[in-house]
Design a protein around this motif. Structure first.
Motif, PDB file in Angstrom:
ATOM      1  N   ALA A 117     -28.911 -83.939  24.380  1.00  0.00           N
ATOM      2  CA  ALA A 117     -28.604 -82.533  24.615  1.00  0.00           C
ATOM      3  C   ALA A 117     -29.715 -81.652  24.047  1.00  0.00           C
ATOM      4  O   ALA A 117     -30.160 -81.866  22.909  1.00  0.00           O
ATOM      5  N   PRO A 118     -30.179 -80.672  24.778  1.00  0.00           N
ATOM      6  CA  PRO A 118     -31.257 -79.810  24.285  1.00  0.00           C
ATOM      7  C   PRO A 118     -30.796 -78.958  23.113  1.00  0.00           C
ATOM      8  O   PRO A 118     -29.785 -78.255  23.196  1.00  0.00           O
ATOM      9  N   THR A 119     -31.519 -79.020  22.011  1.00  0.00           N
ATOM     10  CA  THR A 119     -31.189 -78.252  20.824  1.00  0.00           C
ATOM     11  C   THR A 119     -32.447 -78.062  19.991  1.00  0.00           C
ATOM     12  O   THR A 119     -33.505 -78.604  20.317  1.00  0.00           O
ATOM     13  N   ALA A 120     -32.348 -77.306  18.920  1.00  0.00           N
ATOM     14  CA  ALA A 120     -33.515 -77.010  18.091  1.00  0.00           C
ATOM     15  C   ALA A 120     -33.893 -78.207  17.222  1.00  0.00           C
ATOM     16  O   ALA A 120     -33.027 -78.963  16.767  1.00  0.00           O
ATOM     17  N   ALA A 121     -35.194 -78.361  16.980  1.00  0.00           N
ATOM     18  CA  ALA A 121     -35.659 -79.345  15.999  1.00  0.00           C
ATOM     19  C   ALA A 121     -35.140 -78.942  14.621  1.00  0.00           C
ATOM     20  O   ALA A 121     -34.926 -77.764  14.337  1.00  0.00           O
ATOM     21  N   TYR A 122     -34.930 -79.942  13.749  1.00  0.00           N
ATOM     22  CA  TYR A 122     -34.293 -79.629  12.469  1.00  0.00           C
ATOM     23  C   TYR A 122     -34.671 -80.637  11.398  1.00  0.00           C
ATOM     24  O   TYR A 122     -35.240 -81.700  11.683  1.00  0.00           O
ATOM     25  N   GLY A 123     -34.307 -80.289  10.173  1.00  0.00           N
ATOM     26  CA  GLY A 123     -34.383 -81.203   9.042  1.00  0.00           C
ATOM     27  C   GLY A 123     -33.193 -80.973   8.130  1.00  0.00           C
ATOM     28  O   GLY A 123     -32.678 -79.853   8.046  1.00  0.00           O
ATOM     29  N   ARG A 124     -32.718 -82.028   7.469  1.00  0.00           N
ATOM     30  CA  ARG A 124     -31.586 -81.930   6.542  1.00  0.00           C
ATOM     31  C   ARG A 124     -32.087 -82.174   5.132  1.00  0.00           C
ATOM     32  O   ARG A 124     -32.866 -83.113   4.883  1.00  0.00           O
ATOM     33  N   PHE A 125     -31.608 -81.362   4.164  1.00  0.00           N
ATOM     34  CA  PHE A 125     -32.139 -81.435   2.804  1.00  0.00           C
ATOM     35  C   PHE A 125     -31.039 -81.235   1.775  1.00  0.00           C
ATOM     36  O   PHE A 125     -30.080 -80.494   2.001  1.00  0.00           O
ATOM     37  N   THR A 126     -31.204 -81.931   0.647  1.00  0.00           N
ATOM     38  CA  THR A 126     -30.296 -81.753  -0.492  1.00  0.00           C
ATOM     39  C   THR A 126     -31.034 -81.264  -1.733  1.00  0.00           C
ATOM     40  O   THR A 126     -30.403 -81.023  -2.761  1.00  0.00           O
ATOM     41  N   HIS A 127     -32.354 -81.124  -1.644  1.00  0.00           N
ATOM     42  CA  HIS A 127     -33.154 -80.629  -2.766  1.00  0.00           C
ATOM     43  C   HIS A 127     -34.121 -79.554  -2.282  1.00  0.00           C
ATOM     44  O   HIS A 127     -34.611 -79.607  -1.141  1.00  0.00           O
ATOM     45  N   SER A 128     -34.391 -78.596  -3.143  1.00  0.00           N
ATOM     46  CA  SER A 128     -35.165 -77.420  -2.757  1.00  0.00           C
ATOM     47  C   SER A 128     -36.607 -77.727  -2.388  1.00  0.00           C
ATOM     48  O   SER A 128     -37.129 -77.193  -1.398  1.00  0.00           O
ATOM     49  N   GLN A 129     -37.286 -78.571  -3.182  1.00  0.00           N
ATOM     50  CA  GLN A 129     -38.716 -78.754  -2.970  1.00  0.00           C
ATOM     51  C   GLN A 129     -39.048 -79.308  -1.580  1.00  0.00           C
ATOM     52  O   GLN A 129     -39.868 -78.721  -0.860  1.00  0.00           O
ATOM     53  N   PRO A 130     -38.433 -80.401  -1.143  1.00  0.00           N
ATOM     54  CA  PRO A 130     -38.734 -80.870   0.223  1.00  0.00           C
ATOM     55  C   PRO A 130     -38.313 -79.875   1.295  1.00  0.00           C
ATOM     56  O   PRO A 130     -38.952 -79.788   2.350  1.00  0.00           O
ATOM     57  N   ALA A 131     -37.251 -79.117   1.033  1.00  0.00           N
ATOM     58  CA  ALA A 131     -36.826 -78.107   2.004  1.00  0.00           C
ATOM     59  C   ALA A 131     -37.896 -77.034   2.152  1.00  0.00           C
ATOM     60  O   ALA A 131     -38.231 -76.611   3.266  1.00  0.00           O
ATOM     61  N   LYS A 132     -38.469 -76.603   1.039  1.00  0.00           N
ATOM     62  CA  LYS A 132     -39.506 -75.567   1.090  1.00  0.00           C
ATOM     63  C   LYS A 132     -40.791 -76.102   1.718  1.00  0.00           C
ATOM     64  O   LYS A 132     -41.500 -75.361   2.416  1.00  0.00           O
ATOM     65  N   GLU A 133     -41.091 -77.350   1.488  1.00  0.00           N
ATOM     66  CA  GLU A 133     -42.262 -77.953   2.136  1.00  0.00           C
ATOM     67  C   GLU A 133     -42.067 -77.992   3.652  1.00  0.00           C
ATOM     68  O   GLU A 133     -43.006 -77.727   4.414  1.00  0.00           O
ATOM     69  N   PHE A 134     -40.846 -78.302   4.072  1.00  0.00           N
ATOM     70  CA  PHE A 134     -40.542 -78.325   5.510  1.00  0.00           C
ATOM     71  C   PHE A 134     -40.668 -76.930   6.102  1.00  0.00           C
ATOM     72  O   PHE A 134     -41.170 -76.765   7.226  1.00  0.00           O
ATOM     73  N   LEU A 135     -40.206 -75.909   5.355  1.00  0.00           N
ATOM     74  CA  LEU A 135     -40.310 -74.537   5.835  1.00  0.00           C
ATOM     75  C   LEU A 135     -41.756 -74.171   6.161  1.00  0.00           C
ATOM     76  O   LEU A 135     -42.027 -73.468   7.143  1.00  0.00           O
ATOM     77  N   ARG A 136     -42.672 -74.654   5.350  1.00  0.00           N
ATOM     78  CA  ARG A 136     -44.080 -74.307   5.539  1.00  0.00           C
ATOM     79  C   ARG A 136     -44.715 -74.998   6.737  1.00  0.00           C
ATOM     80  O   ARG A 136     -45.839 -74.667   7.114  1.00  0.00           O
ATOM     81  N   GLU A 137     -43.986 -75.907   7.332  1.00  0.00           N
ATOM     82  CA  GLU A 137     -44.440 -76.524   8.568  1.00  0.00           C
ATOM     83  C   GLU A 137     -43.884 -75.798   9.797  1.00  0.00           C
ATOM     84  O   GLU A 137     -44.247 -76.127  10.924  1.00  0.00           O
ATOM     85  N   GLN A 138     -42.990 -74.822   9.557  1.00  0.00           N
ATOM     86  CA  GLN A 138     -42.353 -74.093  10.647  1.00  0.00           C
ATOM     87  C   GLN A 138     -42.994 -72.716  10.813  1.00  0.00           C
ATOM     88  O   GLN A 138     -43.814 -72.289  10.021  1.00  0.00           O
ATOM     89  N   LYS A 139     -42.560 -72.015  11.851  1.00  0.00           N
ATOM     90  CA  LYS A 139     -43.010 -70.654  12.099  1.00  0.00           C
ATOM     91  C   LYS A 139     -41.856 -69.690  11.889  1.00  0.00           C
ATOM     92  O   LYS A 139     -40.689 -70.022  12.128  1.00  0.00           O
ATOM     93  N   ALA A 140     -42.167 -68.493  11.424  1.00  0.00           N
ATOM     94  CA  ALA A 140     -41.134 -67.469  11.264  1.00  0.00           C
ATOM     95  C   ALA A 140     -40.610 -67.039  12.643  1.00  0.00           C
ATOM     96  O   ALA A 140     -41.352 -67.082  13.624  1.00  0.00           O
ATOM     97  N   PRO A 141     -39.347 -66.592  12.693  1.00  0.00           N
ATOM     98  CA  PRO A 141     -38.358 -66.542  11.625  1.00  0.00           C
ATOM     99  C   PRO A 141     -37.776 -67.926  11.328  1.00  0.00           C
ATOM    100  O   PRO A 141     -37.869 -68.834  12.144  1.00  0.00           O
ATOM    101  N   TYR A 142     -37.193 -68.049  10.136  1.00  0.00           N
ATOM    102  CA  TYR A 142     -36.708 -69.329   9.627  1.00  0.00           C
ATOM    103  C   TYR A 142     -35.175 -69.338   9.635  1.00  0.00           C
ATOM    104  O   TYR A 142     -34.535 -68.378   9.207  1.00  0.00           O
ATOM    105  N   VAL A 143     -34.596 -70.435  10.101  1.00  0.00           N
ATOM    106  CA  VAL A 143     -33.139 -70.559  10.196  1.00  0.00           C
ATOM    107  C   VAL A 143     -32.671 -71.575   9.159  1.00  0.00           C
ATOM    108  O   VAL A 143     -33.051 -72.747   9.214  1.00  0.00           O
ATOM    109  N   ILE A 144     -31.851 -71.115   8.203  1.00  0.00           N
ATOM    110  CA  ILE A 144     -31.323 -71.984   7.145  1.00  0.00           C
ATOM    111  C   ILE A 144     -29.801 -71.955   7.233  1.00  0.00           C
ATOM    112  O   ILE A 144     -29.183 -70.887   7.252  1.00  0.00           O
ATOM    113  N   LYS A 145     -29.185 -73.147   7.304  1.00  0.00           N
ATOM    114  CA  LYS A 145     -27.737 -73.245   7.473  1.00  0.00           C
ATOM    115  C   LYS A 145     -27.127 -74.152   6.413  1.00  0.00           C
ATOM    116  O   LYS A 145     -27.689 -75.210   6.102  1.00  0.00           O
TER     117      LYS A 145
END
Length: 459
Positions: free
Chosen positions: A145-173
């Motif tokens: 099914a077509p949907t957005a690329a994503y990553g799942r995180f339980t710790h801040s540091q890898p989540a922030k590193e992933f954010l820097r690979e994305q383009k604004a705006p950023y979606v956090i759920k």
């Protein structure tokens, strides 16, 4: 031949229903229903179910000022799943209809099916389509099914590193259930980092113990609903709601400040792609996993150039979308819900009004932030006399003869009309009849349909 577990359950339920009807010596059409929930969505479901000639008794858990006219209130909150299941078994309930998502995620469907009681709503494993964003993403990916690329995180540091690979705006759920408030769309990395820290720091409790960061999808949002028995699919209709608190799609996200149906963006081509690319493959994937999905599947979509992409699934009727679907539905809803809950949805059809429907939410000032409870509301009866207006109670309580606000989203003023413009005008006429100074509402519901705009808007 060895039956699968879902087939065994359906056989057990069918035998139990047949036996009960024989011993009761009543017409096979007579059905006892227990409706779980007490908000605007459940008020609309009760309003529709109560119109069925097949209904013999309607129980409400916990009910509310708007619902109680349709059935018998029982003393259980919607979170008291053991008590609800016991009551249903002891009172020979034929069908339990679950409105909110939390009881489903907690396993109410499992408890009912263990007792041989049909439940319109998924069991705990299937309810993860809403209860876990990362589970939904995994299922969507497996189904193609077509949907957005994503990553799942339980710790801040890898989540922030992933954010820097994305383009604004950023979606956090938040990965889990957060009452419709667990989404942040950040325009810059500073705000995105802060959202990561807040969520993983416990902002939403267990719901944000893990987070999902997604690619931002552009387009126009819409919702689509389908009923399924785990194998067969019965398409319903589309709708569009307004998540932001204030006019112009400004302010914080809410559970929804208004809705309308049909949505012009949901063209026949979008319908075809939604069914073939999203609904059908996901239902098949859930079946193949051994966790068939039973109930209503609510797909939140982002649509661009007539190509829908999946934003999220909800494991129940939307709120406030359910209210306008019930206003447009001509068919008797009760037998459809029972057929879905017992695996007999094949060849079932629905009859819909060609009229449009619109809904205006009146909320307590301060919502979705802090707000006061207990202010008096007048004029609801007058609003219900406006042509083609029905007011559903979303968060009210009675104090003697006084109707008081008891929630954030308090009233749902619905109306039908020959087109969206007329439906919206009638809904606002209903709003004008209500006297509640402590309430507020958006004055631009259905602006996308009424004032087409070339400027790209975020859904």
């Amino acid at each position: 031949m060895t039956l699968s577990l879902p087939s065994c359950r359906n056989e057990l339920i069918a035998e139990r229903l047949a036996l009960k009807r024989e011993t009761r010596n009543v017409e096979s059409a007579q059905v006892k229903v227990l409706l779980v929930g007490g908000g605007g969505r459940e008020h609309a479901l009760a309003w529709k179910i109560a119109q069925s000639p097949e209904l013999s008794k309607l129980y409400l858990a916990p009910g509310g000022p708007g619902l109680n006219q349709f059935g018998e209130k029982i003393p259980f909150c919607d979170g008291d799943i053991e008590a609800i299941a016991d009551f249903a078994a002891e009172n020979e309930v034929d069908l339990v209809v679950v409105g909110p998502e939390a009881p489903l995620a907690a396993g109410l469907g499992d408890l009912l099916r263990e007792r041989g009681i049909p439940c319109f709503g998924p069991d705990r494993a299937a309810a993860q389509l809403e209860a876990s964003k990362s589970f939904m993403k995994a299922v969507a990916s497996a189904a193609g099914a077509p949907t957005a690329a994503y990553g799942r995180f339980t710790h801040s540091q890898p989540a922030k590193e992933f954010l820097r690979e994305q383009k604004a705006p950023y979606v956090i759920k938040a990965d889990g259930l957060a009452a419709g408030k667990g989404v942040v769309i950040a325009d810059n990395l500073q705000d995105a980092d802060a959202a990561v820290d807040e969520m993983l720091g416990g902002r939403f409790g267990d719901a944000s113990a893990a987070i999902v960061i997604e690619e931002f999808m552009r387009g126009e949002e819409a919702s689509f609903f389908a009923i399924t028995d785990g194998e067969h699919i019965l398409p319903m209709l589309d709708a569009q709601d307004h998540k932001r608190a204030f006019d112009g799609d400004e302010g914080p996200n809410t559970g929804g400040m208004g809705a309308y149906s049909p949505a012009p963006v949901f063209t026949p081509a979008v319908y075809e792609r939604t069914m073939k690319e999203i609904i059908e493959p996901v239902v098949a994937e859930m079946r193949d996993r051994g966790t068939p999905y039973v109930g209503v599947l609510y797909a939140g979509l982002m649509i661009e150039d007539e190509h829908p992409r999946l934003v999220e699934f909800n494991a129940r009727f939307g709120d406030p979308e359910c209210q306008i679907l019930m206003r447009r539905l001509r068919s008797d809803l009760l037998p459809v819900l029972l057929k879905a809950a017992t695996g007999n949805l094949k060849d079932v059809t629905l009859d819909w009004s060609e009229d449009a429907a619109a809904l205006i939410v009146i909320a307590t000032k301060g919502y979705p932030g802090a707000y006061d409870k207990g202010s008096e509301i007048k004029g609801v009866d007058a609003a219900n006399t406006v042509k083609d207006v029905v007011v559903f109670h979303a968060g009210t309580r009675l104090d003697g003869d006084k109707l008081l606000a008891h929630g954030g989203r308090v009233l749902n003023v619905t109306a039908t009309g020959k087109d969206i413009k007329q439906a919206v005008e009638r809904a606002y006429a209903g709003v004008a009849a209500i006297d509640w100074p402590e309430g507020f509402y958006r004055k631009d519901i259905a602006w996308r349909a009424l004032e087409p705009c070339e400027t790209e808007k975020r859904g």
